[in-house]
Design a protein around this motif. Sequence first.
Motif, PDB file in Angstrom:
ATOM      1  N   TRP A 119       0.838  -1.198   0.000  1.00 33.15           N
ATOM      2  CA  TRP A 119       0.000   0.000   0.000  1.00 33.15           C
ATOM      3  C   TRP A 119       0.870   1.243   0.000  1.00 33.15           C
ATOM      4  CZ3 TRP A 119       1.176   2.972   4.143  1.00 33.15           C
ATOM      5  CH2 TRP A 119       1.552   2.361   5.338  1.00 33.15           C
ATOM      6  N   PHE A 120       0.261   2.356  -0.446  1.00 28.97           N
ATOM      7  CA  PHE A 120       0.972   3.619  -0.560  1.00 28.97           C
ATOM      8  C   PHE A 120       0.055   4.759  -0.121  1.00 28.97           C
ATOM      9  CE2 PHE A 120       2.499   0.654  -3.690  1.00 28.97           C
ATOM     10  CZ  PHE A 120       3.880   0.771  -3.658  1.00 28.97           C
ATOM     11  N   GLY A 121       0.583   5.656   0.687  1.00 29.05           N
ATOM     12  CA  GLY A 121      -0.179   6.843   1.055  1.00 29.05           C
ATOM     13  C   GLY A 121      -0.161   7.853  -0.078  1.00 29.05           C
ATOM     14  N   LEU A 122      -1.254   8.585  -0.230  1.00 33.23           N
ATOM     15  CA  LEU A 122      -1.357   9.596  -1.283  1.00 33.23           C
ATOM     16  C   LEU A 122      -1.476  11.007  -0.728  1.00 33.23           C
ATOM     17  CD1 LEU A 122      -3.783   7.790  -3.751  1.00 33.23           C
ATOM     18  CD2 LEU A 122      -1.343   8.215  -4.085  1.00 33.23           C
ATOM     19  N   THR A 123      -2.277  11.166   0.302  1.00 30.88           N
ATOM     20  CA  THR A 123      -2.479  12.485   0.898  1.00 30.88           C
ATOM     21  C   THR A 123      -2.625  12.321   2.404  1.00 30.88           C
ATOM     22  OG1 THR A 123      -4.896  12.344   0.673  1.00 30.88           O
ATOM     23  CG2 THR A 123      -3.688  13.396  -1.132  1.00 30.88           C
ATOM     24  N   THR A 124      -2.442  13.422   3.123  1.00 30.60           N
ATOM     25  CA  THR A 124      -2.684  13.411   4.558  1.00 30.60           C
ATOM     26  C   THR A 124      -3.736  14.460   4.890  1.00 30.60           C
ATOM     27  OG1 THR A 124      -1.004  15.067   5.122  1.00 30.60           O
ATOM     28  CG2 THR A 124      -0.287  12.772   4.984  1.00 30.60           C
ATOM     29  N   ARG A 125      -4.371  14.254   6.046  1.00 31.51           N
ATOM     30  CA  ARG A 125      -5.315  15.234   6.569  1.00 31.51           C
ATOM     31  C   ARG A 125      -5.145  15.278   8.076  1.00 31.51           C
ATOM     32  NH1 ARG A 125      -9.221  11.263   5.707  1.00 31.51           N
ATOM     33  NH2 ARG A 125      -8.502  11.274   3.559  1.00 31.51           N
ATOM     34  N   GLY A 126      -5.338  16.457   8.653  1.00 31.02           N
ATOM     35  CA  GLY A 126      -5.224  16.581  10.096  1.00 31.02           C
ATOM     36  C   GLY A 126      -6.567  16.354  10.769  1.00 31.02           C
ATOM     37  N   ARG A 127      -6.549  15.690  11.936  1.00 32.27           N
ATOM     38  CA  ARG A 127      -7.742  15.561  12.782  1.00 32.27           C
ATOM     39  C   ARG A 127      -7.664  16.722  13.758  1.00 32.27           C
ATOM     40  NH1 ARG A 127     -12.581  13.923  11.835  1.00 32.27           N
ATOM     41  NH2 ARG A 127     -13.736  13.056  13.599  1.00 32.27           N
ATOM     42  N   VAL A 128      -8.417  17.784  13.467  1.00 28.18           N
ATOM     43  CA  VAL A 128      -8.274  19.047  14.173  1.00 28.18           C
ATOM     44  C   VAL A 128      -9.506  19.351  15.017  1.00 28.18           C
ATOM     45  CG1 VAL A 128      -6.698  19.974  12.434  1.00 28.18           C
ATOM     46  CG2 VAL A 128      -9.176  20.345  12.183  1.00 28.18           C
ATOM     47  N   VAL A 129      -9.475  20.496  15.669  1.00 27.74           N
ATOM     48  CA  VAL A 129     -10.620  20.961  16.450  1.00 27.74           C
ATOM     49  C   VAL A 129     -11.278  22.118  15.717  1.00 27.74           C
ATOM     50  CG1 VAL A 129     -11.342  22.071  18.605  1.00 27.74           C
ATOM     51  CG2 VAL A 129      -9.691  20.192  18.661  1.00 27.74           C
ATOM     52  N   TYR A 130     -12.580  21.964  15.432  1.00 21.07           N
ATOM     53  CA  TYR A 130     -13.377  23.075  14.940  1.00 21.07           C
ATOM     54  C   TYR A 130     -13.837  23.855  16.177  1.00 21.07           C
ATOM     55  CZ  TYR A 130     -14.039  20.183  10.657  1.00 21.07           C
ATOM     56  OH  TYR A 130     -13.864  19.419   9.535  1.00 21.07           O
ATOM     57  N   ALA A 131     -13.670  25.161  16.183  1.00 20.91           N
ATOM     58  CA  ALA A 131     -14.032  25.960  17.350  1.00 20.91           C
ATOM     59  C   ALA A 131     -14.843  27.182  16.942  1.00 20.91           C
ATOM     60  CB  ALA A 131     -12.770  26.409  18.096  1.00 20.91           C
ATOM     61  N   SER A 132     -15.827  27.535  17.761  1.00 24.00           N
ATOM     62  CA  SER A 132     -16.664  28.699  17.495  1.00 24.00           C
ATOM     63  C   SER A 132     -15.827  29.975  17.538  1.00 24.00           C
ATOM     64  CB  SER A 132     -17.778  28.793  18.540  1.00 24.00           C
ATOM     65  OG  SER A 132     -18.423  30.044  18.478  1.00 24.00           O
TER      66      SER A 132
END
Length: 345
Positions: A119-132
């Motif tokens: 397998w090969f990674g293609l993209t990354t994404r962050g698991r972030v906090v959405y805040a008001s």
Amino acid sequence: MKKHLLKALVATTALAATAAPAFADGEVNIYSYRQPELIQPVLDAFTKDTGIATNVLFLDKGLVERITAEGANSPADVILTVDISRLVEAKEGGVTQPVQNDVINKDIPANFRDPDGDWFGLTTRGRVVYASKDRVNADTITYEELADPKWKGKLCMRDAQHSYNIGLFASMVAHHGVEYTENWLKGVKENLARKPDGNDRSQAKSIMAGECDIALGNTYYVGLMKTNEKEPEQKDWVEAMKVLFPNTADRGTHVNISGMALAKNAPNKDNAVKLMEFLSSGEAQKIYAEQVFEYPVLPGAEPSEIVKSFGEIKPDTLPLADIAGNRKVASELVDKVGLNDGPSN
């Protein structure tokens, strides 16, 4: 035989295919956990460049089981998925085959690919906090802080057993151990505004509606909401929130990957490898960055201007194998503390 089987798939499933030009040289069949609209721009570019038609079968679950059941007659050529665990699951389920390819290995750093080439990674994404924007003054936060009683009744999230959340919880196990993570999850549970529900986009909607002040979400959804012309109300959701990158002062923000694998019995293997080479290329990485709002894995490739506007991400350097290795215990802890039941009061 295989062509007849693929036609049967089209008749019984939601199969989306790009239109092949007159000079098309065959096809490639893709089984995807990724939503079709997120990968279509890249596949369209591949077909334009090569003349190879792409057929996409989208599944929200059971991909490995399906390919296993189809056996040697499976029409699957390439597997596209989100989350390291699903890539590892595909390899361990015996539905992939290794690819040793100089082009792909040159484009994708070693820490984003399987040592065996499955397998090969293609993209990354962050698991972030959405805040008001209106109700949260802080510009920094940590994952550990999500269990702080100051957020009681103010936190929203999607199903705690969803792969996006399990990946984050698994990273907490890797960093802090099982006992700490269990207690942390208990604190997170008591801070929930409601039972975990919806998807990442709906967490932003809940923030705008005042149902919660903070929520967990992936970075790329912010870009998708910000540019959504079909459902422009999503632009209002994202305007009501800001992105906080957790743990920037120490270990960094948890990131996960989207990735690809060559199916074990790929009937169009040569075309499949051509697609995999294209997906690792600068052209495809730029499309991912500009239209899907993810971070490219190709060294030197830049995220889109919209993604840059969220702020700078400092990715956690935790090996992806450590996340995958702790997912089972993370899932068990979610059930043990009853996180999906919502807060006690």
